[in-house]
Design a protein around this motif. Structure first.
Motif, PDB file in Angstrom:
ATOM      1  N   ALA A   1      -6.811  -3.730  -0.779  1.00 26.45           N
ATOM      2  CA  ALA A   1      -7.878  -2.848  -1.255  1.00 26.45           C
ATOM      3  C   ALA A   1      -8.550  -2.131  -0.091  1.00 26.45           C
ATOM      4  N   GLU A   2      -8.846  -2.868   0.966  1.00 29.11           N
ATOM      5  CA  GLU A   2      -9.490  -2.269   2.137  1.00 29.11           C
ATOM      6  C   GLU A   2      -8.590  -1.234   2.795  1.00 29.11           C
ATOM      7  N   MET A   3      -7.315  -1.546   2.933  1.00 28.14           N
ATOM      8  CA  MET A   3      -6.401  -0.594   3.563  1.00 28.14           C
ATOM      9  C   MET A   3      -6.268   0.677   2.726  1.00 28.14           C
ATOM     10  N   SER A   4      -6.281   0.552   1.424  1.00 31.96           N
ATOM     11  CA  SER A   4      -6.222   1.738   0.567  1.00 31.96           C
ATOM     12  C   SER A   4      -7.418   2.647   0.835  1.00 31.96           C
ATOM     13  N   GLY A   5      -8.612   2.057   0.871  1.00 27.71           N
ATOM     14  CA  GLY A   5      -9.809   2.849   1.139  1.00 27.71           C
ATOM     15  C   GLY A   5      -9.776   3.505   2.505  1.00 27.71           C
ATOM     16  N   ASP A   6      -9.368   2.752   3.526  1.00 24.64           N
ATOM     17  CA  ASP A   6      -9.333   3.282   4.887  1.00 24.64           C
ATOM     18  C   ASP A   6      -8.335   4.425   5.025  1.00 24.64           C
ATOM     19  N   SER A   7      -7.141   4.257   4.467  1.00 28.08           N
ATOM     20  CA  SER A   7      -6.096   5.265   4.635  1.00 28.08           C
ATOM     21  C   SER A   7      -6.388   6.531   3.845  1.00 28.08           C
ATOM     22  N   PHE A   8      -6.930   6.389   2.627  1.00 26.08           N
ATOM     23  CA  PHE A   8      -7.276   7.586   1.862  1.00 26.08           C
ATOM     24  C   PHE A   8      -8.489   8.294   2.450  1.00 26.08           C
ATOM     25  N   GLN A   9      -9.334   7.564   3.170  1.00 30.10           N
ATOM     26  CA  GLN A   9     -10.426   8.221   3.884  1.00 30.10           C
ATOM     27  C   GLN A   9      -9.867   9.174   4.934  1.00 30.10           C
ATOM     28  N   LEU A  10      -8.871   8.718   5.699  1.00 28.18           N
ATOM     29  CA  LEU A  10      -8.258   9.583   6.713  1.00 28.18           C
ATOM     30  C   LEU A  10      -7.582  10.785   6.066  1.00 28.18           C
ATOM     31  N   LEU A  11      -6.939  10.559   4.912  1.00 31.73           N
ATOM     32  CA  LEU A  11      -6.321  11.665   4.198  1.00 31.73           C
ATOM     33  C   LEU A  11      -7.375  12.690   3.776  1.00 31.73           C
TER      34      LEU A  11
ATOM     35  N   ASN B   1       0.829  -1.210   0.000  1.00 31.15           N
ATOM     36  CA  ASN B   1       0.000   0.000   0.000  1.00 31.15           C
ATOM     37  C   ASN B   1       0.859   1.254   0.000  1.00 31.15           C
ATOM     38  N   TYR B   2       1.949   1.234   0.712  1.00 30.32           N
ATOM     39  CA  TYR B   2       2.836   2.392   0.777  1.00 30.32           C
ATOM     40  C   TYR B   2       3.433   2.717  -0.589  1.00 30.32           C
ATOM     41  N   ARG B   3       3.701   1.701  -1.393  1.00 30.63           N
ATOM     42  CA  ARG B   3       4.372   1.909  -2.676  1.00 30.63           C
ATOM     43  C   ARG B   3       3.486   2.553  -3.736  1.00 30.63           C
TER      44      ARG B   3
ATOM     45  N   PHE C   1      -2.253  13.768   8.954  1.00 34.83           N
ATOM     46  CA  PHE C   1      -2.914  12.686   8.226  1.00 34.83           C
ATOM     47  C   PHE C   1      -2.983  12.969   6.721  1.00 34.83           C
ATOM     48  N   ALA C   2      -2.758  14.217   6.330  1.00 34.45           N
ATOM     49  CA  ALA C   2      -2.814  14.577   4.909  1.00 34.45           C
ATOM     50  C   ALA C   2      -1.459  14.444   4.222  1.00 34.45           C
ATOM     51  N   ARG C   3      -0.428  14.130   4.955  1.00 38.45           N
ATOM     52  CA  ARG C   3       0.903  14.014   4.354  1.00 38.45           C
ATOM     53  C   ARG C   3       1.004  12.765   3.493  1.00 38.45           C
ATOM     54  N   ARG C   4       1.648  12.928   2.353  1.00 40.55           N
ATOM     55  CA  ARG C   4       1.821  11.828   1.410  1.00 40.55           C
ATOM     56  C   ARG C   4       3.282  11.425   1.312  1.00 40.55           C
ATOM     57  N   SER C   5       3.490  10.164   0.975  1.00 41.10           N
ATOM     58  CA  SER C   5       4.838   9.683   0.687  1.00 41.10           C
ATOM     59  C   SER C   5       5.230  10.123  -0.722  1.00 41.10           C
ATOM     60  N   ARG C   6       6.432   9.833  -1.128  1.00 41.17           N
ATOM     61  CA  ARG C   6       6.847  10.183  -2.489  1.00 41.17           C
ATOM     62  C   ARG C   6       6.096   9.373  -3.529  1.00 41.17           C
ATOM     63  N   TYR C   7       5.385   8.334  -3.087  1.00 43.48           N
ATOM     64  CA  TYR C   7       4.564   7.535  -4.000  1.00 43.48           C
ATOM     65  C   TYR C   7       3.123   8.029  -4.035  1.00 43.48           C
ATOM     66  N   GLY C   8       2.839   9.112  -3.306  1.00 41.12           N
ATOM     67  CA  GLY C   8       1.494   9.683  -3.289  1.00 41.12           C
ATOM     68  C   GLY C   8       0.547   9.030  -2.307  1.00 41.12           C
ATOM     69  N   THR C   9       1.060   8.180  -1.423  1.00 40.36           N
ATOM     70  CA  THR C   9       0.201   7.447  -0.491  1.00 40.36           C
ATOM     71  C   THR C   9       0.176   8.125   0.883  1.00 40.36           C
ATOM     72  N   PRO C  10      -0.943   8.005   1.615  1.00 41.60           N
ATOM     73  CA  PRO C  10      -1.077   8.631   2.936  1.00 41.60           C
ATOM     74  C   PRO C  10      -0.367   7.815   4.018  1.00 41.60           C
ATOM     75  N   VAL C  11       0.833   8.219   4.373  1.00 44.65           N
ATOM     76  CA  VAL C  11       1.686   7.416   5.253  1.00 44.65           C
ATOM     77  C   VAL C  11       1.050   7.198   6.621  1.00 44.65           C
ATOM     78  N   VAL C  12       0.610   8.284   7.256  1.00 49.62           N
ATOM     79  CA  VAL C  12       0.059   8.173   8.611  1.00 49.62           C
ATOM     80  C   VAL C  12      -1.230   7.361   8.601  1.00 49.62           C
ATOM     81  N   GLY C  13      -2.073   7.585   7.597  1.00 45.66           N
ATOM     82  CA  GLY C  13      -3.303   6.805   7.497  1.00 45.66           C
ATOM     83  C   GLY C  13      -3.030   5.321   7.345  1.00 45.66           C
ATOM     84  N   ILE C  14      -2.019   4.967   6.557  1.00 46.49           N
ATOM     85  CA  ILE C  14      -1.649   3.558   6.380  1.00 46.49           C
ATOM     86  C   ILE C  14      -1.166   2.970   7.699  1.00 46.49           C
ATOM     87  N   LEU C  15      -0.326   3.707   8.423  1.00 45.75           N
ATOM     88  CA  LEU C  15       0.211   3.209   9.697  1.00 45.75           C
ATOM     89  C   LEU C  15      -0.902   3.044  10.731  1.00 45.75           C
TER      90      LEU C  15
END
Length: 532
Positions: A368-378, A221-223, A390-404
């Motif tokens: 798939a579920e984790m993607s939905g959950d983490s982008f919801q927090l973003l 998900n992070y990638r 929670f709005a911060r993104r990784s260099r891959y465009g993913t919500p790091v804090v939401g994923i964690l």
């Protein structure tokens, strides 16, 4: 949580198509382009008039079609451009399989429907239940998701209609429900492996395996979401293909009379309905990452349509061929029985294929579920409902804090039993869906002229009537819940009611940093809703 919004607003506003503002120098430049990071305010009277002008005769839109026009919010603020983030958007095929895994992942787990009610009711359930539940939910997601094509999805819908307090409650219940749901998948994955590796059946090896698997899938998900999407495509094909093969092999063995077996006096209604509900919900989950979708106004309704076909056929076809090809022994029909059916029909090789498909399907559902959950927090953070971190993104465009946060919740909840997890997530999910139905109908009543790139071809009364059957089903599911599940779920709801004021207090005291993205249209000001 499903309660009356209760708050009256003082200003009425509606969304306006971009082409009605091209000549307004306070909103766009002389060349028709919006000035950067500006918010413009228009009087309620002029906004309402322009809303009526923009869509004086709303035309129903077929699913898969869309109306043109940029996403412009109540304060006539331009939507974020498609190039606002440099990462790649999710295209049509990966989007279909992301929805497929948000909802289904394959027919694994539907065996209980036969054990609970017999072949006839099981087959009827997977044909009729989608009409009562899946189709209305998918249609509402298509309309609302294209009306608000941004991350956060249903949180934005409820917030725009009922205010930020109820938007936060929606986000809390749906996020917690999703994390509870995601806690299932590492456990189910290990359950399919423990026959070959008995050590994974319990104890420290099982705990370490859950943690290791969660870390690995979290890293995917992070990638990046595009990687997650194409992983879902590959896993989806691998998961569905063995059932196609099994169905073809079973054709000479089919006996249609086996499909008609039913004993209405010997039905476990609680297990039957929970099995149907758990396997056919979560259509709205894809809305939480609508901002990451390529051309969401066009692709989201189409992807929902094709995913709906894939899910319903993916359930009905294996159930039809399996129950018709072997003699009925209801007591054997429980989770994992498809692998035994495959062995009877095709041999050990087909059984192993289905077991492998079941294992990787759980991986697909997890990512798939984790993607939905983490982008919801973003999305909630971009709306100022959660701290800015929670709005911060990784260099891959993913919500790091939401994923964690989502991964941590999965690990903490993985000690629950399968039945407790399913019952608890269904309970919370039901509360969230009630808020969605209220928001959907309210926006139809108070903002009939707001731009809807996809519009369900029914009027206001039709929209309200469409929500009646699924709401009745929700009442039944809630009524069948055990007192333990009901108590735990109500405690979780109470936590959300207390958490939102605490977060607002932190914002007021400036203990945490909050911000609202200037690239998103305003949906409310202070405690106002989008419209009144």
């Amino acid at each position: 949580m499903a309660a009356d919004a209760g708050e009256k607003t003082t200003a009425a506003s509606a969304a306006i198509p971009a082409n009605h503002k091209a000549s307004d120098p306070t909103v766009v430049g002389g060349d028709g382009t919006p000035p950067a990071n500006t918010k413009t305010h228009t009087s309620p009277t002029s906004v309402d008039q322009k809303a009526r002008d923009s869509e004086s005769s709303p035309t129903p839109t077929e699913m898969g079609a869309h109306n043109n026009g940029d996403y412009i919010g109540i304060n006539i603020t331009p939507s974020p451009s498609s190039n606002h983030h440099s990462h790649r958007k999710v295209s049509m095929i990966p989007l279909i399989f992301l929805i497929f895994y948000e909802v289904s992942g394959g027919p694994f787990g539907i065996e209980d429907s036969v054990g609970a009610a017999g072949p006839l009711l099981a087959l009827a359930g997977f044909l009729l239940f989608p009409l009562i539940w899946s189709v209305p939910e998918a249609l509402i997601t298509a309309e609302m998701g294209t009306m608000f094509p941004e991350n956060g999805g249903y949180v934005v819908w409820v917030s725009s209609a009922l205010g930020p307090f109820w938007g936060f409650q929606q986000g809390w219940m749906k996020w917690l429900s999703g994390v509870i749901d995601n806690a299932l998948y590492p456990l189910l994955f290990l359950d399919y492996l423990k026959s070959g590796i008995p050590a994974l059946g319990g104890g420290l090896p099982r705990v370490m395996a859950v943690i290791a698997l969660t870390i690995f899938l979290t890293y995917i998900n992070y990638r990046g979401l595009t990687i997650v999407g194409w992983v879902a495509v590959v896993l989806g094909v691998f998961s569905v293909l063995p059932f196609v093969v099994m169905g073809l092999i079973s054709i000479p063995k089919l006996e249609p009379k086996r499909w008609l077996v039913a004993d209405i006096h010997n039905v476990d209604w609680n297990l039957y309905l929970n099995t149907l509900f758990w396997n056919l919900n979560y259509w709205d989950s894809i809305s939480t990452l609508a901002g990451e979708v390529e051309s969401p106004k066009r692709n989201l309704p189409r992807a929902l349509f094709f995913a709906l076909l894939l899910v319903v056929i993916g359930y009905f076809f294996p159930l039809l061929t399996s129950t018709g090809a072997i003699p009925l022994q209801r007591e054997l029909w429980s989770d994992g029985y498809f692998s035994d059916v495959a062995k009877i029909i095709g041999g050990a090789w087909l059984s192993w294929w289905i077991q492998g498909a079941a294992a990787v399907s759980n991986m697909g559902m997890f990512v798939a579920e984790m993607s939905g959950d983490s982008f919801q927090l973003l999305g909630m953070a971009e709306r100022g409902m959660l701290p800015e971190v929670f709005a911060r993104r990784s260099r891959y465009g993913t919500p790091v804090v939401g994923i964690l946060f989502s991964a941590s919740g999965v690990v903490l909840l993985s000690w629950l039993s399968f039945q407790e997890i399913v019952a608890a997530e269904n309970f919370l999910y039901c509360f969230g869906m009630i808020l969605e139905f209220i928001a959907f109908v309210r926006l139809r009543v108070v903002a009939p002229g707001a731009p809807r790139p996809y519009r369900i071809p029914v009027g206001t009364w039709g929209a309200a009537a469409m929500c009646v059957p699924p709401t009745a089903l929700i009442c039944v599911v809630l009524g069948l819940s055990s007192l333990k599940v009901m108590g735990v779920s109500l405690v979780a709801v109470a936590m959300g009611l207390a958490l939102q004021p605490c977060i607002k207090h932190c914002e007021k005291k400036k203990w945490l940093r909050f911000s609202t993205s200037s690239n998103l249209p305003d949906i409310h000001r202070e405690n106002e809703t989008l419209i009144q």
